[in-house]
Scaffold this motif. Structure first.
Motif, short mmCIF file in Angstrom:
data_model
loop_
_atom_site.label_atom_id
_atom_site.label_comp_id
_atom_site.label_asym_id
_atom_site.label_seq_id
_atom_site.Cartn_x
_atom_site.Cartn_y
_atom_site.Cartn_z
N ALA A 61 37.25 59.51 24.13
CA ALA A 61 36.75 60.02 22.86
C ALA A 61 35.24 59.90 22.75
N THR A 62 34.69 58.80 23.26
CA THR A 62 33.24 58.60 23.24
C THR A 62 32.54 59.64 24.11
N GLN A 63 33.08 59.91 25.28
CA GLN A 63 32.50 60.93 26.15
C GLN A 63 32.57 62.31 25.50
N GLN A 64 33.70 62.59 24.87
CA GLN A 64 33.86 63.89 24.22
C GLN A 64 32.87 64.02 23.06
N TYR A 65 32.71 62.96 22.29
CA TYR A 65 31.76 62.98 21.16
C TYR A 65 30.33 63.14 21.67
N ASP A 66 29.98 62.43 22.73
CA ASP A 66 28.62 62.52 23.28
C ASP A 66 28.30 63.91 23.84
N SER A 67 29.33 64.63 24.28
CA SER A 67 29.09 65.93 24.89
C SER A 67 28.99 67.06 23.86
#
Length: 70
Positions: A61-67
């Motif tokens: 979820a963090t990677q998705q949010y950062d992207s």
């Protein structure tokens, strides 16, 4: 999202061949489960696996949010 095959360490990952063999297995001899020596160890392993999956979900979820563009 985490792959469903990681969600439980008690059951083995099914295969088409074993599924077909289970049709003719009258006495259920093909059923194999992963066991632990004690209930406490089984519980500890299950809790550890649950938190491992939660951590993977948070990282995803963090990677998705950062992207995402903001």
């Amino acid at each position: 999202m985490t792959d469903i095959s990681n969600s439980s360490s008690l059951y083995q990952i099914p295969s088409a061949l074993k599924g077909a063999a289970r049709i003719v297995s009258i006495f259920g001899r093909l059923d194999e489960y992963r066991t632990s020596p004690t209930k406490e160890e089984a519980d500890t392993n299950a809790i550890h696996k649950d938190w491992e999956i939660v951590g993977e979900d948070i990282a995803s979820a963090t990677q998705q949010y950062d992207s995402t563009e903001r």
